[in-house]
Design an enzyme around this catalytic site. Structure first.
Site, short mmCIF file in Angstrom:
data_model
loop_
_atom_site.label_atom_id
_atom_site.label_comp_id
_atom_site.label_asym_id
_atom_site.label_seq_id
_atom_site.Cartn_x
_atom_site.Cartn_y
_atom_site.Cartn_z
N CYS A 69 1.07 -1.32 -0.04
CA CYS A 69 -0.08 -0.03 -0.11
C CYS A 69 0.68 1.23 -0.09
O CYS A 69 1.38 1.59 -1.27
CB CYS A 69 -0.87 0.01 1.10
SG CYS A 69 -2.46 1.25 0.93
N GLU A 89 -1.65 -8.54 4.98
CA GLU A 89 -1.44 -8.82 6.29
C GLU A 89 -2.99 -8.50 7.08
O GLU A 89 -3.20 -9.11 8.20
CB GLU A 89 -0.48 -7.84 7.17
CG GLU A 89 -0.95 -6.36 7.01
CD GLU A 89 -0.76 -5.82 5.88
OE1 GLU A 89 -0.90 -4.26 6.09
OE2 GLU A 89 -0.62 -6.19 4.67
N HIS A 107 -3.51 -5.44 0.81
CA HIS A 107 -2.89 -5.87 2.13
C HIS A 107 -3.01 -7.15 2.46
O HIS A 107 -3.92 -7.76 2.97
CB HIS A 107 -4.00 -5.10 3.18
CG HIS A 107 -3.28 -3.48 3.35
ND1 HIS A 107 -2.34 -3.08 4.07
CD2 HIS A 107 -4.13 -2.39 2.61
CE1 HIS A 107 -2.47 -1.53 3.97
NE2 HIS A 107 -3.61 -1.46 3.12
#
Length: 237
Positions: A96, A188, A186
């Site tokens: 990002c 994660e 993302h």
């Protein structure tokens, strides 16, 4: 392999109790690969950097609520460090904000997109398939990730290869000289945090984008595939 993770933001206090720190999200992401990957965290907001670029075998630059074109000193310092990593050909992943910082540092362009916020689950078409890229056998020509951004890379640096693209985000994933990787999504995040983050940013995101983002959470996310891709990228498999 030791991977240094530059944390470029903090979880909002309203979300912290339920979802924890960003560092814990990264640890969870690589929990199945602890024999191969060990993480060391650096607080980029406080200009915490390794004493030497070679202190780690590779690096990850996290997301952030800030923009790469902001004038904050820590962004300038991190960009300078990223430039040195590139010169030394040290494998680096940007997520990002990190994806955008790689592009900006190496000569690409990042702007606040007039398309507005991208949130929720987003699917991107695979336009180039590096050896390390893993995709879901059910939809091998695309990859779906959770996203949360309004800035976008609109031009790629020299020597870049576009890997994944969508109509909303044309430069969703790219690689520079095979050792710098940018991912707009993302890996994660999980869906629970994505939902909470959308709620937290609801006024900024806008009601239409918010509702579409929440609705998109019913779609599948290729988290195992992108995680394996990241591990393979760092291990040069």
């Amino acid at each position: 392999m030791r991977i240094g993770v530059f944390l470029c933001g903090e979880v909002a206090p309203e979300l912290f109790e339920q979802h924890g720190k960003y560092s814990a999200m990264f640890e969870s992401l690589f929990s199945d690969h602890t024999d191969d990957i060990r993480l060391k965290f650096y607080n980029a907001l406080n200009e915490e950097f390794p004493s030497n670029e070679s202190d780690c075998d590779g690096y990850i630059i996290s997301g952030s609520k800030y923009s790469v074109y902001d004038s904050d000193k820590w962004i300038e310092s991190l960009s300078a460090f990223v430039a040195r990593l590139y010169e030394k050909k040290i494998r680096t992943l940007g997520i990002c904000f990190g994806h955008q910082l790689i592009a900006s540092t190496l000569g690409g362009e990042v702007i606040k997109s007039e398309k507005g916020w991208g949130v929720g689950v987003s699917a991107h078409n695979i336009v180039r398939r590096p050896q390390w890229l893993h995709t879901n056998h059910k939809h091998p020509n695309s990859i779906s990730l959770l996203v949360s951004h309004q800035d976008q890379v609109i031009s790629l640096p020299e020597h870049s290869d576009l890997i994944a693209s969508s109509e909303f985000c044309p430069n969703a994933m790219f690689c520079v000289r095979n050792y710098f990787l940018g991912i707009q999504g993302h890996p994660e995040f999980n869906k629970s945090f994505s939902r909470g983050l959308m709620q937290h940013r609801r006024d900024s995101i806008g009601e239409i984008a918010y509702e579409k983002g929440v609705e998109s959470l019913s779609k599948s996310v290729d988290k195992p595939e992108i995680t394996q891709s990241i591990v393979s990228f760092f291990l040069d498999e």
